[in-house]
Design an enzyme around this catalytic site. Structure first.
Site, PDB file in Angstrom:
ATOM      1  N   ASP A 135     -11.772 -16.532  11.413  1.00  0.00           N
ATOM      2  CA  ASP A 135     -12.429 -15.791  10.335  1.00  0.00           C
ATOM      3  C   ASP A 135     -13.867 -15.431  10.708  1.00  0.00           C
ATOM      4  OD1 ASP A 135     -10.376 -15.647   8.560  1.00  0.00           O
ATOM      5  OD2 ASP A 135     -11.171 -17.103   7.130  1.00  0.00           O
ATOM      6  N   ILE A 153       0.842  -1.195   0.000  1.00  0.00           N
ATOM      7  CA  ILE A 153       0.000   0.000   0.000  1.00  0.00           C
ATOM      8  C   ILE A 153       0.882   1.253   0.000  1.00  0.00           C
ATOM      9  CG2 ILE A 153      -1.926   1.178   1.147  1.00  0.00           C
ATOM     10  CD1 ILE A 153      -2.608  -1.565   2.425  1.00  0.00           C
ATOM     11  N   TYR A 164      -1.939  -9.277  16.129  1.00  0.00           N
ATOM     12  CA  TYR A 164      -1.834  -8.278  15.058  1.00  0.00           C
ATOM     13  C   TYR A 164      -2.945  -7.234  15.201  1.00  0.00           C
ATOM     14  CZ  TYR A 164      -3.138  -6.168  10.653  1.00  0.00           C
ATOM     15  OH  TYR A 164      -3.538  -5.265   9.708  1.00  0.00           O
ATOM     16  N   SER A 224      -6.934  -0.947  10.450  1.00  0.00           N
ATOM     17  CA  SER A 224      -7.546  -2.069   9.745  1.00  0.00           C
ATOM     18  C   SER A 224      -8.960  -2.301  10.233  1.00  0.00           C
ATOM     19  CB  SER A 224      -6.704  -3.319  10.026  1.00  0.00           C
ATOM     20  OG  SER A 224      -7.425  -4.472   9.658  1.00  0.00           O
ATOM     21  N   LYS A 226      -3.071  -2.948  16.124  1.00  0.00           N
ATOM     22  CA  LYS A 226      -3.773  -1.866  15.405  1.00  0.00           C
ATOM     23  C   LYS A 226      -4.712  -1.133  16.370  1.00  0.00           C
ATOM     24  CE  LYS A 226      -2.008  -2.364  11.301  1.00  0.00           C
ATOM     25  NZ  LYS A 226      -1.042  -1.366  10.832  1.00  0.00           N
ATOM     26  N   PHE A 239       2.758   3.578   7.552  1.00  0.00           N
ATOM     27  CA  PHE A 239       2.363   2.245   7.060  1.00  0.00           C
ATOM     28  C   PHE A 239       3.172   1.130   7.715  1.00  0.00           C
ATOM     29  CE2 PHE A 239       1.544   4.831   3.174  1.00  0.00           C
ATOM     30  CZ  PHE A 239       0.248   4.447   2.900  1.00  0.00           C
TER      31      PHE A 239
END
Ligand code: UDP
Length: 338
Positions: A294, A12, A148, A124, A152, A80
């Site tokens: 998920d 990105i 992770y 995110s 964030k 980033f």
């Protein structure tokens, strides 16, 4: 404007660096190349007609950062740089906390010492977790389900606290949904090391024969075709969102959070179909068990970014698949083949 971009050699970051240069900004990239290649910046320079500045350093390296701030005198920072693999973060959580939190502390402190008061942060949509139902608005409850995601979420909180303590600081938190695609030139794109974790890079490698077949993680979700749905956003649209955020922060104080997504969910099988159409190659797949952690569905309510930033995603999944296919077929080994 002079913009210091951490992690600017990455996926990105490189697309955003290009967009900044194209709009006439001066860019200094700080990147340790731990998960990226200097070739991406060389190509960004080629596409833009001028090179971004580059310092090879970890953002936690205070001396290197001080030297970069002193010589470049950035007016804004886009942050980033960070470690980003969910599965890996459960194996080496301390590395994730050290790198993702530590780099932010070092960066904010350097900004304080060098009179730089604007920061845009790569967050995110993972921060929405399973606490509410999509479409997610920015004021939905946040949390995280893996190290992770927690980094964030924690950085978001750090930025809110620092912003509350410093009326001069301008903060834009961008919550990305699922970035896909590549620059339309086929010269820069996503170049994951090892086996890709994300759907589109994996599909792309199946199409070029580098992987045998796609594993579809579950087809018994409560979604139209049973496979997980996500909000896939073209990386060039995402890059444009950063410019819109910087522009907004040029005339607004305080702390702001914006979703960058399309608002339209697409399923795993829809992505497979779109990629087959874009590439003309059949993508063999096998349905396997759900991947732990998920969610069934995640997509944005992107209306705040549209209202406040005048930004919306313009490119389709078909565009993203065509651009990824071009990038993959012209660079089968990513930047390593260059
Ligand atoms: N997915 C899949 N096979 C893969 C990789 C991903 O079926 O090899 C699915 C995954 O279960 C999810 C969607 O594709 O429904 C997007 O996954 P990705 O890892 O790209 O993004 P995230 O889970 O972070 O939203």
């Amino acid at each position: 404007m002079r913009v210091l971009v951490t992690g600017g050699a990455g996926y990105i970051g490189s697309h955003t660096t290009l967009a900044l240069l194209e709009q006439g900004h001066e860019v200094l990239v700080v990147d340790d190349l731990s998960n990226s290649s200097p070739e991406s910046l060389r190509r960004v320079g080629e596409l833009a007609g001028r090179e971004p500045g580059f310092v090879e350093a970890n953002v936690r390296d205070e001396q290197a950062l001080d030297a970069a701030f002193a010589s470049f005198r950035p007016e804004a920072v886009i942050h980033f740089a960070g470690w980003k693999a969910v599965g890996e973060s459960t194996q080496i959580p301390l590395t994730y906390y050290r790198e993702n939190l530590g780099s932010t502390f070092t960066l904010l402190e350097a900004m304080g010492r060098h009179d730089c008061h604007t920061i845009v942060f790569s967050s995110s949509a993972t921060v929405y977790g399973e606490l509410s139902e999509p479409p997610f608005r920015e004021d939905a409850p946040t949390g995280a389900t893996n190290p992770y995601g927690r980094t964030k979420h924690m950085v978001e909180q750090v930025l809110a606290d620092v912003s509350a303590s410093d009326p001069e600081l301008r903060v834009g938190v961008l919550r990305y949904f699922n970035p896909i695609g590549a620059h339309a030139s086929g010269r820069i794109g996503e170049d994951p090391k090892g086996i890709p974790n994300n759907l589109l890079p994996f599909v792309a490698q199946v199409a070029t024969g580098r992987r045998e077949k796609l594993m579809v993680f579950g087809d018994d979700y409560p979604t139209p075709d049973g496979t997980g749905t996500r909000d896939y956003i073209h990386v060039v649209d995402l890059a444009a969102g950063h410019l819109a955020a910087l522009d907004y922060l040029g005339s607004h104080d305080g702390h702001h959070v914006w979703n960058l997504g399309t608002g339209r969910p697409a399923s795993v099988l829809e992505i497979v179909k779109a990629y087959q159409e874009a590439s003309g190659v059949a993508i063999p797949y096998e349905v396997v068990a759900r991947r732990p952690g998920d969610v069934a569905s995640s997509f944005a309510d992107p209306s705040l970014a549209e209202q406040e930033l005048g930004w919306r995603a313009e490119r389709s999944i078909a565009d993203a698949c065509a651009d990824t296919f071009r990038w993959q077929s012209e660079n089968p080994n990513g930047f390593a083949g260059a």
